[in-house]
Scaffold this active site. Sequence first.
Site, PDB file in Angstrom:
ATOM      1  NE  ARG A  98     121.047  32.656  -0.606  1.00 14.91           N
ATOM      2  CZ  ARG A  98     121.478  33.366   0.417  1.00 14.91           C
ATOM      3  NH1 ARG A  98     121.054  34.557   0.790  1.00 14.91           N
ATOM      4  NH2 ARG A  98     122.634  32.628   0.920  1.00 14.91           N
TER       5      ARG A  98
ATOM      6  CE  LYS B  61     118.313  31.094 -23.100  1.00 10.72           C
ATOM      7  NZ  LYS B  61     118.500  30.413 -24.392  1.00 10.72           N
TER       8      LYS B  61
ATOM      9  CD  GLU C 241     118.242  36.681 -32.516  1.00 10.27           C
ATOM     10  OE1 GLU C 241     117.394  35.775 -32.740  1.00 10.27           O
ATOM     11  OE2 GLU C 241     119.393  36.478 -32.283  1.00 10.27           O
TER      12      GLU C 241
ATOM     13  CE  LYS D 153     112.792  34.788 -26.326  1.00  8.88           C
ATOM     14  NZ  LYS D 153     114.063  35.699 -26.405  1.00  8.88           N
TER      15      LYS D 153
ATOM     16  CD  GLU E 212     117.593  26.890 -24.391  1.00  8.80           C
ATOM     17  OE1 GLU E 212     118.514  26.397 -24.530  1.00  8.80           O
ATOM     18  OE2 GLU E 212     117.208  28.188 -24.335  1.00  8.80           O
TER      19      GLU E 212
ATOM     20  NE  ARG F  94     113.660  30.699 -23.607  1.00  7.54           N
ATOM     21  CZ  ARG F  94     113.463  31.634 -22.746  1.00  7.54           C
ATOM     22  NH1 ARG F  94     112.643  31.265 -21.588  1.00  7.54           N
ATOM     23  NH2 ARG F  94     114.075  32.849 -22.855  1.00  7.54           N
TER      24      ARG F  94
ATOM     25  CG  ASN G 264     119.544  28.200 -28.503  1.00  3.69           C
ATOM     26  OD1 ASN G 264     119.579  29.344 -27.902  1.00  3.69           O
ATOM     27  ND2 ASN G 264     119.100  27.317 -27.648  1.00  3.69           N
TER      28      ASN G 264
ATOM     29  CG  HIS H  42     121.409  31.723 -31.280  1.00  5.53           C
ATOM     30  ND1 HIS H  42     120.474  31.832 -32.314  1.00  5.53           N
ATOM     31  CD2 HIS H  42     121.388  32.831 -30.587  1.00  5.53           C
ATOM     32  CE1 HIS H  42     119.789  33.244 -32.162  1.00  5.53           C
ATOM     33  NE2 HIS H  42     120.551  33.676 -31.152  1.00  5.53           N
TER      34      HIS H  42
ATOM     35  CG  HIS I  52     126.068  31.764 -28.925  1.00  2.45           C
ATOM     36  ND1 HIS I  52     125.359  31.134 -28.032  1.00  2.45           N
ATOM     37  CD2 HIS I  52     125.446  32.884 -29.287  1.00  2.45           C
ATOM     38  CE1 HIS I  52     124.207  31.819 -27.848  1.00  2.45           C
ATOM     39  NE2 HIS I  52     124.385  32.881 -28.650  1.00  2.45           N
TER      40      HIS I  52
ATOM     41  CG  HIS J  68     123.933  38.403 -30.998  1.00  8.02           C
ATOM     42  ND1 HIS J  68     124.457  37.036 -30.621  1.00  8.02           N
ATOM     43  CD2 HIS J  68     122.492  38.245 -31.051  1.00  8.02           C
ATOM     44  CE1 HIS J  68     123.576  36.161 -30.456  1.00  8.02           C
ATOM     45  NE2 HIS J  68     122.409  36.997 -30.692  1.00  8.02           N
TER      46      HIS J  68
END
Length: 366
Positions: free
Chosen positions: A122, A144, A186, A228, A238, A242, A246, A249, A253, A266
């Site tokens: 956890r 993230k 990026e 950032k 997010e 935030r 993306n 992306h 993605h 990427h």
Amino acid sequence: MILQSRTVEGAGFQYPVELHEDLSGLREKLETLKKVSRFIIITNRDIAGIYEKYLIKEIRSIKVPYHIIYVKAGEKNKHIDRLKKVFHEMVKQDTDRKAVIIAFGGGVIGDFAGFVAATYQRGIRFVQVPTTLLACVDSSVGGKVAVNLDLGKNMIGAFHQPEFVFAPLFTLSTLPSREWSCGIAEIVKHAFLSGGDFLEKISRMKRSDFTSESEILRYSIDESVRFKAEIVSQDERESGVRAILNLGHTTGHAIESLTKYSKYSHGEAVAMGLVTALLLSERVLGFSRENLKTAIRIMKSLGLPRGINENPSKIIEHMEHDKKREGNTLNFVLLEDFGKYKFGVPVERDLVLEILKFQKGWDELG
């Protein structure tokens, strides 16, 4: 010696992101962590073969037990199926809740190891030691963490902040060209979102300006982390602003998952996605043609791809598995101007398909 440092903070967390010449000083940072039962290093053999000896030198002097777990490199290996073996190995090592994971590698390692840390018993502590430009400017910052499914990237994830980020820039000296593209894409994304002086300076840079020892590199990393960190401090999970991170992306993605994470890096996929977002921004939000030409010129100067080669309909299919989809529309981050953004902009599927068809095989602004 710390070359530069930024602090990332928000509700209930605060940690430094430090740039260093090499791994000297990591021992002192690790010793600030209290009651550590053992270190679990998660890395891949490619990076370990070059730099592991420097990492182990720092850790051995602490006299805390450590164990190294090697995972395969590459985005296709940041997959949910890879977790079981790692969890089993941690249990065999009697890893308890006082253990600290060290993510030693690029963005794939950071995401994967961070997800392991977020979910093992956890949640246990972890630190990021990024070894690629992408990881330095983006994936190591903000908490993230995630793994992929066959039909979608980062579909299984969590928010789990590191104890600190320690970026040794000497590891960038051995990066292949495609890994530089990942980080530069990026950086460009952050510059488009930030606007102002950051964008102005990026607009004057060439690909050859980016070397592991250049001041331009340090400036670009520092500005990306600054931008950032500001966004993450406002919205860790997010639920709002935030989402702007993306930008590019949604398409990126989809291209990655369509090609099974093996054809493009990427950064290459995100660069293609940036162009999609810019073209949609012109159509939907009135982003100016002059700005569009400026953006394309910057990307060309920095050696980033702009056209796409995949089937637009297939890309759309993979977009429809994306977390940002709602109903019959796809949600995008778009720009009204440099530094002026909107997130959650619904765009009709047909318009997205039209833009992707225009972009297919395209390399310049007509």
